[in-house]
Design an enzyme around this catalytic site. Structure first.
Site, PDB file in Angstrom:
ATOM      1  N   TYR A 116       0.871  -1.185   0.000  1.00  8.39           N
ATOM      2  CA  TYR A 116       0.000   0.000   0.000  1.00  8.39           C
ATOM      3  C   TYR A 116       0.902   1.228   0.000  1.00  8.39           C
ATOM      4  O   TYR A 116       1.480   1.586   1.019  1.00  8.39           O
ATOM      5  CB  TYR A 116      -0.914  -0.036   1.221  1.00  8.39           C
ATOM      6  CG  TYR A 116      -1.880   1.131   1.372  1.00  8.39           C
ATOM      7  CD1 TYR A 116      -2.111   2.045   0.345  1.00  8.39           C
ATOM      8  CD2 TYR A 116      -2.586   1.298   2.559  1.00  8.39           C
ATOM      9  CE1 TYR A 116      -3.003   3.095   0.502  1.00  8.39           C
ATOM     10  CE2 TYR A 116      -3.486   2.350   2.728  1.00  8.39           C
ATOM     11  CZ  TYR A 116      -3.681   3.243   1.704  1.00  8.39           C
ATOM     12  OH  TYR A 116      -4.563   4.288   1.866  1.00  8.39           O
ATOM     13  N   LYS A 175      -1.085  -1.158  -4.286  1.00  5.75           N
ATOM     14  CA  LYS A 175      -2.177  -0.172  -4.272  1.00  5.75           C
ATOM     15  C   LYS A 175      -1.504   1.184  -4.407  1.00  5.75           C
ATOM     16  O   LYS A 175      -0.839   1.655  -3.486  1.00  5.75           O
ATOM     17  CB  LYS A 175      -2.986  -0.260  -2.985  1.00  5.75           C
ATOM     18  CG  LYS A 175      -4.138   0.739  -2.900  1.00  5.75           C
ATOM     19  CD  LYS A 175      -4.864   0.593  -1.559  1.00  5.75           C
ATOM     20  CE  LYS A 175      -6.095   1.492  -1.500  1.00  5.75           C
ATOM     21  NZ  LYS A 175      -5.733   2.918  -1.287  1.00  5.75           N
TER      22      LYS A 175
END
Length: 292
Positions: free
Chosen positions: A136, A164
């Site tokens: 992330y 992400k």
């Protein structure tokens, strides 16, 4: 493991006015995403879930409720990242035992960790849980920037599926997709979905998808089909909505938009402003009338 591509809502969490988890409201938000928004999956425990203001026990409870409500209807990704590696491992083990399809972890933040320390963090979570991992990356909040070659080092661990990508650096996005075409990228900025899809992302994870998934899916599919003018028209409308949401208070406004659709979305967690003002309620109603 389920297919992890497509449109994933970053799951909002309903809180009571005293800051405790509103389980009934959380279940309603999950059902709304599955039944009305028709999302491909949920990203549980991220920024949108107000995660970094919660205790370990509360994070586990949210993972439990989400899995119990969604069961195997859609894909579930558990964001377990923490500046406390022991907590990240504990959460990762718990989510894996619950049957989450994949883990995700925000880059360790606040302290200026070296890349070797960041790599150790991901490798440790993976080794301790045995689950797959999505990095992330949200540098505008964490201050952590990972370059193309460094992603290559991370990707030497076969359990890391991709990233992400919540950043506006589309040059880096393009370089990553070209260098590592077999690794997945999820766009993290809803307002920049069209250019991200044009550059080859495999999916998107967004907070506004809790209320705006139909348009997000249109942008995703039209762009994939090369119908850029049509996709841009939808992106314009989406960004008009997002502009209004951001100006009025991101998570609070999305929760009010959900309430206007009959979902018990609850309050935000302090120190965020927990309850909407009369003015914010008026704006939310106007946004709902115009866009939803």
């Amino acid at each position: 493991m389920k297919n992890l591509t497509g449109i994933f809502s970053a799951l909002l969490v309903a809180f009571n006015e005293d800051g405790s988890i509103n389980e009934q409201g959380l279940r309603q938000i999950i059902r709304h995403n599955i039944d009305k928004m028709k999302v491909d999956g949920l990203y549980v425990g991220g920024s949108t879930g107000e995660n970094f203001m919660l205790s370990t026990a509360e994070k586990k409870e949210i993972f439990r409720i989400a899995k119990d409500e969604a069961k195997d209807q859609i894909a579930l990704i558990a964001q377990v990242g923490s500046v406390n590696l022991q907590e990240a491992v504990e959460l990762g083990k718990y989510a894996t035992e619950l049957g989450y399809d994949c883990l995700s972890a925000v880059t360790p933040f606040y302290y200026k960790f070296s890349f070797a320390e960041i790599k150790h963090y991901y490798d440790t979570i993976i080794a301790e849980t045995g689950n797959n991992m999505i990095v992330y990356s949200i540098p505008f909040l964490t201050g952590v920037n990972i370059g193309v070659e460094q992603f290559g080092e991370l990707y030497k661990n076969p359990k890391i599926l991709g990233v992400k990508f919540t950043a506006g650096d589309f040059y880096l996005l393009e370089r990553l997709k070209k260098a590592y075409p077999n690794h997945l990228i999820w766009a993290g900025f809803d307002e920049m979905m069209l250019p991200a899809v044009a550059l080859g992302v495999d999916g998107a994870i967004g907070s506004t998808f809790n209320v705006n998934t139909p348009r997000a899916r249109q942008i995703f599919e039209l762009t994939k089909q090369g119908k850029l003018a049509e996709a841009l028209a939808v992106q314009h409308v989406t960004n008009d909505l997002i502009e209004g949401i951001l100006a009025n208070g991101l998570y609070l406004t999305i929760k009010e938009l959900l309430k206007l659709q009959g979902v018990e979305a609850g309050y935000c967690r302090e120190p965020m402003t927990a309850k909407a003002t009369d003015k914010q309620l008026e704006v939310a109603k106007a946004l709902y009338a115009k866009f939803l």
